[in-house]
Enzyme design. Structure first.
Site, PDB file in Angstrom:
ATOM      1  N   TYR A 296       0.857  -1.198   0.000  1.00  0.00           N
ATOM      2  CA  TYR A 296       0.000   0.000   0.000  1.00  0.00           C
ATOM      3  C   TYR A 296       0.887   1.240   0.000  1.00  0.00           C
ATOM      4  O   TYR A 296       1.699   1.454   0.910  1.00  0.00           O
ATOM      5  CB  TYR A 296      -0.900  -0.006   1.230  1.00  0.00           C
ATOM      6  CG  TYR A 296      -2.030   0.988   1.149  1.00  0.00           C
ATOM      7  CD1 TYR A 296      -3.226   0.647   0.534  1.00  0.00           C
ATOM      8  CD2 TYR A 296      -1.905   2.263   1.683  1.00  0.00           C
ATOM      9  CE1 TYR A 296      -4.270   1.556   0.450  1.00  0.00           C
ATOM     10  CE2 TYR A 296      -2.943   3.178   1.595  1.00  0.00           C
ATOM     11  CZ  TYR A 296      -4.128   2.812   0.983  1.00  0.00           C
ATOM     12  OH  TYR A 296      -5.164   3.707   0.898  1.00  0.00           O
ATOM     13  N   TYR A 346      -5.394   5.316  -7.858  1.00  0.00           N
ATOM     14  CA  TYR A 346      -5.684   5.119  -6.435  1.00  0.00           C
ATOM     15  C   TYR A 346      -7.118   4.657  -6.290  1.00  0.00           C
ATOM     16  O   TYR A 346      -8.042   5.459  -6.191  1.00  0.00           O
ATOM     17  CB  TYR A 346      -5.465   6.416  -5.659  1.00  0.00           C
ATOM     18  CG  TYR A 346      -5.668   6.249  -4.156  1.00  0.00           C
ATOM     19  CD1 TYR A 346      -4.743   5.548  -3.388  1.00  0.00           C
ATOM     20  CD2 TYR A 346      -6.774   6.775  -3.514  1.00  0.00           C
ATOM     21  CE1 TYR A 346      -4.925   5.379  -2.020  1.00  0.00           C
ATOM     22  CE2 TYR A 346      -6.963   6.618  -2.148  1.00  0.00           C
ATOM     23  CZ  TYR A 346      -6.033   5.920  -1.406  1.00  0.00           C
ATOM     24  OH  TYR A 346      -6.213   5.756  -0.057  1.00  0.00           O
TER      25      TYR A 346
END
Length: 388
Positions: A296, A346
């Protein structure tokens, strides 16, 4: 019929295009990526019996089920914690299949994060920061001027950088690698747009002296979906099964999402340490047995602290691990081979997870040779995916 333990596997993945203005509703994006995941698996959407998403996803389960023609849902749930929910959705889906409670679990996340609202800007809609989303503590930041994810991430990263002498140039090397991966990925927003370290160092400060513009993930529109079923059933479907070898969460005492300012040692990411400990114990897999990782990467410092938490290098050594080329294609641990949240899009971490699936399938546009085990992380959660 009684329940019995069943191994879980990812049978299908789907996505929309990633853009800055989708031109359609978030529900439509959710339906498109969900249908694509079902088609990829060869499963009729009518047969979905479990649905999982983030607490802050705006599409309603009933609306999406109606759009897909789902006949009889047995289970729905939502995961709090913003992006930390990404790998946690896999954990929930795995558990449902393991327990024999659901046969076909659909995970989705769809957002018009760029065109409909701005995740990276000062918030105007506070509902995502209220209780029930795992982000309510951010209300302690906003009245005092720390209003954006970059401001929270910058404050969190500063003690780590000071202790280990990490510079913004060190962070820039993460972005350069990920933009190189995005440059060869036609699905990436930054396709054919690699950057140099000079480009990074010349980008504007967002949170000086920690984050420049090119240390930050994008704001994107798009949707991603994953179809989880039993390994036994997946073997009869269209794609080669991708096993969920293990998945878990960790939310240690005094840890918060992004505004992680209250735990004892501010130079580590304790939630990632907790995930790594449980994941390695659960699977029996060692860091040296993982060939690629999707980490992440909302902001570059988070990549360094997670590399250390998952024991790919020792504390304080991640900057040198990156500088020595380990995270690039051809290195010992290529990461975020889709370009990550910085280079591809994203979609709250979910696009990194399906890149992990593609790597195990051998279907990535940036293939890592001989992937047996792929790690996917999202701070408070993680999973190891593997070949059947």
């Amino acid at each position: 019929m009684g329940r019995s333990f069943k191994d879980a596997a990812i049978a299908g993945i789907g996505q929309t295009e990633f853009s800055k203005a989708s031109g359609r509703s978030e529900l439509q994006l959710a339906a498109e990526c969900s249908l694509a995941a079902c088609q990829d698996a060869g499963i009729n959407p009518q047969d979905i019996d479990g649905m999982i998403t983030f607490t802050i996803d705006n599409s309603d389960e009933i609306g999406l089920a109606r759009a897909l023609g789902v006949k009889d849902l047995a289970y729905t749930t939502r995961i709090p914690g913003g992006g930390a929910a990404a790998a946690a959705t896999l954990y929930q889906a795995m558990a449902l299949v393991n327990a024999g409670l659901c046969n076909n679990v659909l995970i989705w996340r769809a957002m018009n994060e760029r065109s409909q609202y701005r995740f990276g800007q000062n918030p105007t809609d506070m509902k995502g920061y209220t209780g029930g989303h795992g982000t309510g503590t951010l209300l302690w930041c906003i009245p005092f001027g720390a209003m954006t994810p970059a401001s929270w991430a910058g404050l969190s990263a500063r003690p780590y950088m000071m202790k280990y002498g990490v510079t913004n140039e060190d962070l820039g090397r993460v972005s350069v690698v990920q933009r190189a991966h995005a440059a060869t990925n036609p699905n990436a927003w930054f396709y054919q747009k690699p950057i140099t370290l000079d480009d990074h160092q010349n980008s504007k400060w967002i949170m000086e002296p920690v984050l420049r513009l090119l240390d930050c993930c994008q704001e994107s529109d798009g949707g991603v979906a994953i179809l989880v079923t039993s390994l036994e059933r997946a073997r009869d479907l269209k794609q080669k099964p991708v096993r969920i070898l293990g998945a878990t969460q960790s939310i240690p005492y005094n840890v918060e999402v992004i505004s992680n300012f209250y735990h004892d040692d501010l130079t580590i990411m304790p939630e990632a340490h907790g995930v790594a400990k449980r994941l390695y114990a659960q699977t029996g897999i060692k860091p040296s047995e993982i060939q690629t990782a999707m980490i992440y990467d909302a902001f570059t410092p988070q990549v360094l602290t997670q590399l250390e938490a998952f024991q790919f290098c020792k504390p304080g050594e991640a900057k040198d691990f990156v500088k020595d080329g380990h995270i690039a294609l051809g290195g010992s641990l290529p990461i975020n081979t889709n370009g990550g949240l910085i280079g591809e899009a994203y979609i709250h971490g979910m696009n990194n997870i399906i890149e992990g699936v593609r790597q195990v399938r051998g279907a990535s546009v940036n293939p890592v040779p001989n992937v047996q085990n792929a790690l996917v992380t999202s701070g408070m959660a993680g999973a190891i995916l593997g070949k059947d």
